[in-house]
Enzyme design. Structure first.
Site, short mmCIF file in Angstrom:
data_model
loop_
_atom_site.label_atom_id
_atom_site.label_comp_id
_atom_site.label_asym_id
_atom_site.label_seq_id
_atom_site.Cartn_x
_atom_site.Cartn_y
_atom_site.Cartn_z
N SER A 105 -6.13 -0.10 4.72
CA SER A 105 -4.73 -0.20 5.14
C SER A 105 -4.70 -0.41 6.65
O SER A 105 -5.24 0.40 7.41
CB SER A 105 -3.98 1.09 4.78
OG SER A 105 -2.82 1.18 5.58
N HIS A 130 -5.15 -3.76 2.41
CA HIS A 130 -3.97 -3.13 1.80
C HIS A 130 -2.83 -3.25 2.82
O HIS A 130 -2.96 -2.79 3.95
CB HIS A 130 -4.32 -1.67 1.49
CG HIS A 130 -3.19 -0.83 0.99
ND1 HIS A 130 -3.01 -0.55 -0.35
CD2 HIS A 130 -2.20 -0.19 1.65
CE1 HIS A 130 -1.95 0.23 -0.49
NE2 HIS A 130 -1.44 0.47 0.71
N ASP A 151 0.86 -2.44 3.95
CA ASP A 151 1.98 -1.52 3.77
C ASP A 151 3.26 -2.10 4.35
O ASP A 151 3.46 -2.11 5.56
CB ASP A 151 1.66 -0.18 4.46
CG ASP A 151 0.59 0.59 3.71
OD1 ASP A 151 0.78 0.82 2.51
OD2 ASP A 151 -0.42 0.94 4.34
N MET A 199 7.16 -1.84 4.85
CA MET A 199 8.21 -0.80 4.86
C MET A 199 9.50 -1.37 5.42
O MET A 199 9.47 -2.18 6.35
CB MET A 199 7.77 0.38 5.73
CG MET A 199 6.43 0.95 5.32
SD MET A 199 6.04 2.44 6.25
CE MET A 199 4.34 2.72 5.72
N HIS A 228 1.63 -3.46 -0.76
CA HIS A 228 2.24 -2.22 -1.21
C HIS A 228 3.66 -2.20 -0.64
O HIS A 228 3.84 -1.95 0.55
CB HIS A 228 1.40 -1.03 -0.70
CG HIS A 228 1.97 0.31 -1.00
ND1 HIS A 228 1.52 1.46 -0.39
CD2 HIS A 228 2.95 0.70 -1.85
CE1 HIS A 228 2.21 2.50 -0.85
NE2 HIS A 228 3.10 2.06 -1.73
N MET A 276 6.94 -0.76 0.07
CA MET A 276 7.77 0.45 0.14
C MET A 276 9.15 0.02 0.61
O MET A 276 9.56 0.27 1.74
CB MET A 276 7.12 1.45 1.11
CG MET A 276 5.88 2.09 0.51
SD MET A 276 4.79 2.82 1.74
CE MET A 276 3.80 1.41 2.17
N MET A 293 0.15 7.94 -5.15
CA MET A 293 0.30 8.28 -3.72
C MET A 293 -0.02 9.76 -3.52
O MET A 293 0.58 10.62 -4.16
CB MET A 293 1.72 7.98 -3.25
CG MET A 293 2.04 6.51 -3.34
SD MET A 293 2.42 5.66 -1.80
CE MET A 293 1.60 6.47 -0.50
N GLY A 351 5.22 6.32 3.98
CA GLY A 351 5.94 6.14 5.24
C GLY A 351 5.03 6.09 6.44
O GLY A 351 5.26 5.31 7.35
N GLY A 355 0.83 6.61 8.11
CA GLY A 355 -0.60 6.86 7.96
C GLY A 355 -0.96 8.19 8.59
O GLY A 355 -0.12 8.82 9.25
N ASP A 404 -3.74 6.22 -2.76
CA ASP A 404 -3.26 5.87 -1.43
C ASP A 404 -2.75 7.10 -0.69
O ASP A 404 -1.80 7.74 -1.13
CB ASP A 404 -2.14 4.81 -1.57
CG ASP A 404 -1.70 4.26 -0.22
OD1 ASP A 404 -2.34 4.59 0.81
OD2 ASP A 404 -0.71 3.51 -0.19
N GLY A 405 -3.41 7.40 0.43
CA GLY A 405 -2.92 8.47 1.29
C GLY A 405 -3.97 9.56 1.52
O GLY A 405 -4.40 10.22 0.58
N GLY A 406 -4.42 9.69 2.76
CA GLY A 406 -5.32 10.78 3.11
C GLY A 406 -6.72 10.64 2.56
O GLY A 406 -7.45 11.63 2.47
N GLY A 444 -6.76 4.25 5.43
CA GLY A 444 -6.09 3.76 6.64
C GLY A 444 -6.70 4.37 7.89
O GLY A 444 -7.69 3.89 8.44
N SER A 445 -6.09 5.50 8.31
CA SER A 445 -6.43 6.05 9.62
C SER A 445 -7.93 6.36 9.77
O SER A 445 -8.48 6.22 10.87
CB SER A 445 -5.60 7.30 9.90
OG SER A 445 -5.67 8.19 8.80
C1 DX5 Z 1 1.50 5.40 3.51
C2 DX5 Z 1 0.73 4.14 3.20
C3 DX5 Z 1 -0.74 4.31 3.16
C4 DX5 Z 1 -1.33 4.83 4.43
C5 DX5 Z 1 -2.75 5.19 4.26
O1 DX5 Z 1 2.85 5.15 3.32
O2 DX5 Z 1 1.12 3.64 1.94
O3 DX5 Z 1 -1.36 3.10 2.76
O4 DX5 Z 1 -1.19 3.93 5.48
O5 DX5 Z 1 -3.18 5.69 5.48
P1 DX5 Z 1 -4.05 7.01 5.57
O6 DX5 Z 1 -5.39 6.66 4.96
O7 DX5 Z 1 -4.12 7.30 6.99
O8 DX5 Z 1 -3.37 8.09 4.77
ZN ZN Z 2 -0.04 1.98 1.12
#
Ligand code: DX5
Ligand code: ZN
Length: 327
Positions: free
Chosen positions: A11, A36, A38, A40, A69, A71, A140, A145, A147, A179-181, A201-202
């Site tokens: 991401s 990926h 994101d 928004m 993705h 959102m 999720m 919203g 990362g 997806d997430g963390g 992501g991060s």
């Molecule tokens: C959150 C996104 C994720 C996010 C993942 O809304 O859909 O894709 O960026 O980032 P990390 O890995 O930092 O949770």
């Molecule tokens: Zn995502």
């Protein structure tokens, strides 16, 4: 692409958004499997990122597949733009108010993979009415919203394994995304629950960190979890590995290939180094994905025997004396 099972979709939300070309190239160079994206809209989630136009400009900058993705509240309205931008898969949120079915159908009609994502508080049951239209279920494990949030372990435990059930109609190629963390602390846990695609992501964009090593580590940890929790200690089979189901003379191989493929399982037909037939042409191998081997055997073990018998009968026709053949 790695030899294992799990795949990392990077991401780029936490990359330097002023230089996305650099971000996607860097992911590719460091062995990430996909990008990926994101999207928004500041309505569905309290944040705003980029849209179809940015994705379209990024498309020629890397060979990696694009998972979008969305959102956003109204994906249907802009769907053509996302298709035109070259997204390989498009995942919407099941929580939005507009009808999902027409959008999912349009994604599939365009030959792309269609997905639905569930927020942490949304039960998987919400996906059931659309199950047959899905190639992807995205679980999720943070509130969408932003990362860099922390992984919700209970949500993962409750949903990732059962998410596979939602894709039961897909005998091959269905994907569970998480997806997430996801990072080196949590990858083994999600791998142990059978996740196919880890959205990261991060953890990839930490300053000073070796991205390539992080990607390899996360994939290896996920495969480790899968091997020892779900696969009786056996190493996972790479998704793209093919195994031989049977070998037959060409005309019969072609027929059986059609029968297997009608059930949604891809088959490769290859001239093998196997048995030489009386017409001077060797048998052809029918190769199926290793991950679908058990299913193909369950469905077609009987066919395999029938075809072997037909092959023998066909070979015998060559052995008949010339006279009886002339009649
Ligand atoms: C959150 C996104 C994720 C996010 C993942 O809304 O859909 O894709 O960026 O980032 P990390 O890995 O930092 O949770
Ligand atoms: Zn995502």
């Amino acid at each position: 692409m790695s030899g294992g099972r799990a795949r990392v979709a990077a991401s780029i939300l936490d990359a330097d958004l002023s230089n996305l070309e650099y971000a996607v190239r860097r992911v590719e160079k460091n062995g990430g499997d996909r990008i990926h994206l994101d999207v928004m809209d500041a309505h569905f989630v309290p944040n705003l990122t980029f849209g179809a136009k940015t994705i379209k400009h990024l498309r020629p900058r890397t060979e990696l597949p694009f998972d979008a993705h969305l959102m956003v509240d109204e994906p249907g309205r802009f769907l053509d733009e996302y298709l035109d931008a070259g997204c390989d898969s498009i995942t919407l949120h099941v929580e939005i108010e507009e009808p999902l079915e027409p959008t999912l159908r349009r994604i599939r009609e365009a030959g792309r993979a269609a997905g639905l994502a569930v927020k942490p508080g949304t039960p998987l049951a919400a996906l059931e009415p659309y199950a047959e239209l899905l190639d992807i279920v995205m679980v999720m494990t943070v509130e969408p919203g932003f990362g860099g949030q922390s992984f919700m372990r209970d949500v993962a435990r409750e949903k990732i394994l059962p998410a596979r059930e939602v894709l039961r109609h897909k005998s091959f190629g269905g994907e569970v995304h998480v997806d997430g963390g996801v990072n080196r602390e949590t990858a083994e846990f999600v791998g142990a629950l059978g996740a196919d695609i880890l959205v990261v992501g991060s953890a990839l964009f930490v300053k000073g960190r070796d991205m390539g090593r992080e990607v390899r580590l996360i994939r290896a940890l996920a495969d480790e979890g899968y091997q020892f929790q779900l696969n009786d200690g056996r190493p996972p089979i790479p998704r793209d590995q093919m195994v031989r189901f049977t070998a037959l003379p060409q005309h019969l191989a072609r027929e059986l290939m059609g029968t297997i493929e009608a059930g949604g399982i891809p088959v490769i037909m290859l001239r093998s180094d196997g048995r030489m037939n009386p017409d001077g042409v060797r048998d052809y191998d029918l190769l199926v994905p290793a991950t679908a081997e058990a299913l193909v055997t369950e469905r077609h073990a009987g066919d395999r025997e029938d075809y072997a018998r037909r092959a023998d009968a066909w070979r015998d026709t060559f052995a008949e004396p010339a006279e009886s053949r002339r009649q």
